[in-house]
Design an enzyme around this catalytic site. Structure first.
Site, mmCIF file in Angstrom:
data_model
loop_
_atom_site.group_PDB
_atom_site.id
_atom_site.type_symbol
_atom_site.label_atom_id
_atom_site.label_comp_id
_atom_site.label_asym_id
_atom_site.label_seq_id
_atom_site.Cartn_x
_atom_site.Cartn_y
_atom_site.Cartn_z
ATOM 1 N N ASP A 11 -27.065 15.454 27.567
ATOM 2 C CA ASP A 11 -27.193 16.123 28.857
ATOM 3 C C ASP A 11 -26.750 17.569 28.653
ATOM 4 O O ASP A 11 -25.597 17.819 28.274
ATOM 5 C CB ASP A 11 -26.315 15.454 29.919
ATOM 6 C CG ASP A 11 -26.817 14.068 30.288
ATOM 7 O OD1 ASP A 11 -28.036 13.891 30.418
ATOM 8 O OD2 ASP A 11 -25.983 13.154 30.437
ATOM 9 N N ASP A 130 -33.670 8.240 38.612
ATOM 10 C CA ASP A 130 -32.253 8.164 38.953
ATOM 11 C C ASP A 130 -32.134 7.377 40.243
ATOM 12 O O ASP A 130 -32.639 7.804 41.292
ATOM 13 C CB ASP A 130 -31.658 9.564 39.125
ATOM 14 C CG ASP A 130 -31.679 10.360 37.832
ATOM 15 O OD1 ASP A 130 -31.667 9.736 36.753
ATOM 16 O OD2 ASP A 130 -31.701 11.613 37.897
#
Length: 251
Positions: A11, A130
């Protein structure tokens, strides 16, 4: 039998690898190029790079950083963040990505999935979802988990498959960073309604979490970040344990 994949996730924020809990409280986790090299040495099957603030900051992903990482690795490489048009995919594939991952842009413009699949092939298109639970329903979030949409996760998963996605990267926001194990319920529910591969994401904390996700769900890959970044689990050691559990794994 399709062998299971162990996939570290980088990330990226401001050119550095970061990690948080439930998508907040980000801390620095190191140099992404050095981490990528380490994961190849440890035996990772694939690598995912997500520029997590690209969409929120209304910019493209960091192509030069993608190039630097691609030069150092020899495993499949998926890149996501700020991808919204064909030229973005072209640039990332030229920089060394094997697959691209889209999330917010796909929700905003679902036809993008078909456009990319038609142009580059379904195998190149990963749709990241998500998901967060509200009552009895799971909903899709965008902009790095900041914005709730009206899409129910189950409906969106079916739609992205119909539009040509080759794979789903399914992150449970409720489990993300908690190290309490993967969201087996959500993974099972989604895998029952789609036929494309699903990568499990969110919640890995111990080796047994990987054993559980592969034994109890149809996930073909398991993605994790902090436990790999901070050396809590070595990928080669993890694969040895999975092999002992008779889970088909690559070496």
């Amino acid at each position: 039998m399709l062998k299971k994949r162990i996939i570290p996730c980088l990330d990226i924020k401001d050119g550095r690898t970061v990690k948080g809990v439930n998508f907040v409280g980000l801390i620095d986790a190191g140099n992404p190029v050095e981490l990528a090299k380490r994961y190849v040495d440890e035996g990772a099957d694939e690598l995912v790079f997500l520029d997590i603030t690209a969409t929120h900051e209304n910019r493209k992903t960091l192509v030069q950083l993608v190039e630097k990482i691609a030069e150092e690795i020899n495993i499949p490489f998926t890149v996501g963040g700020g991808i919204s048009e064909i030229s973005d995919v072209d640039n990332l594939l030229k920089a060394g990505a094997d697959k691209i991952s889209i999330n917010s842009s796909a929700v905003k413009n679902p036809d993008l999935i078909k456009t990319f699949a038609d142009k580059f092939g379904s195998q190149c298109v990963v749709v990241a979802i998500d998901s967060k639970q509200f009552g009895d329903e799971d909903y899709v979030f965008v902009n790095g988990g900041r914005i709730k949409t009206d899409y129910k996760t189950h409906d969106w998963a079916k739609k992205v498959e119909e539009l040509g996605a080759g794979e789903i990267l399914l992150t449970s926001m409720d489990f993300d960073g908690t190290k309490q194990g993967f969201d087996v319920r959500l993974l099972n529910e989604i895998s029952q309604i789609v036929n494309i591969p699903i990568i499990a994401s969110g919640g890995a904390g111990k080796m047994k979490d990987f054993t559980e996700v592969f034994n109890e769900t149809k996930a073909t890959g398991a993605l994790a970040a902090s436990i790999f970044h901070f050396g809590e689990i070595n990928i080669n050691d993890l694969k040895q344990v999975l092999k002992q559990q008779n889970i088909a794994i690559r070496f």
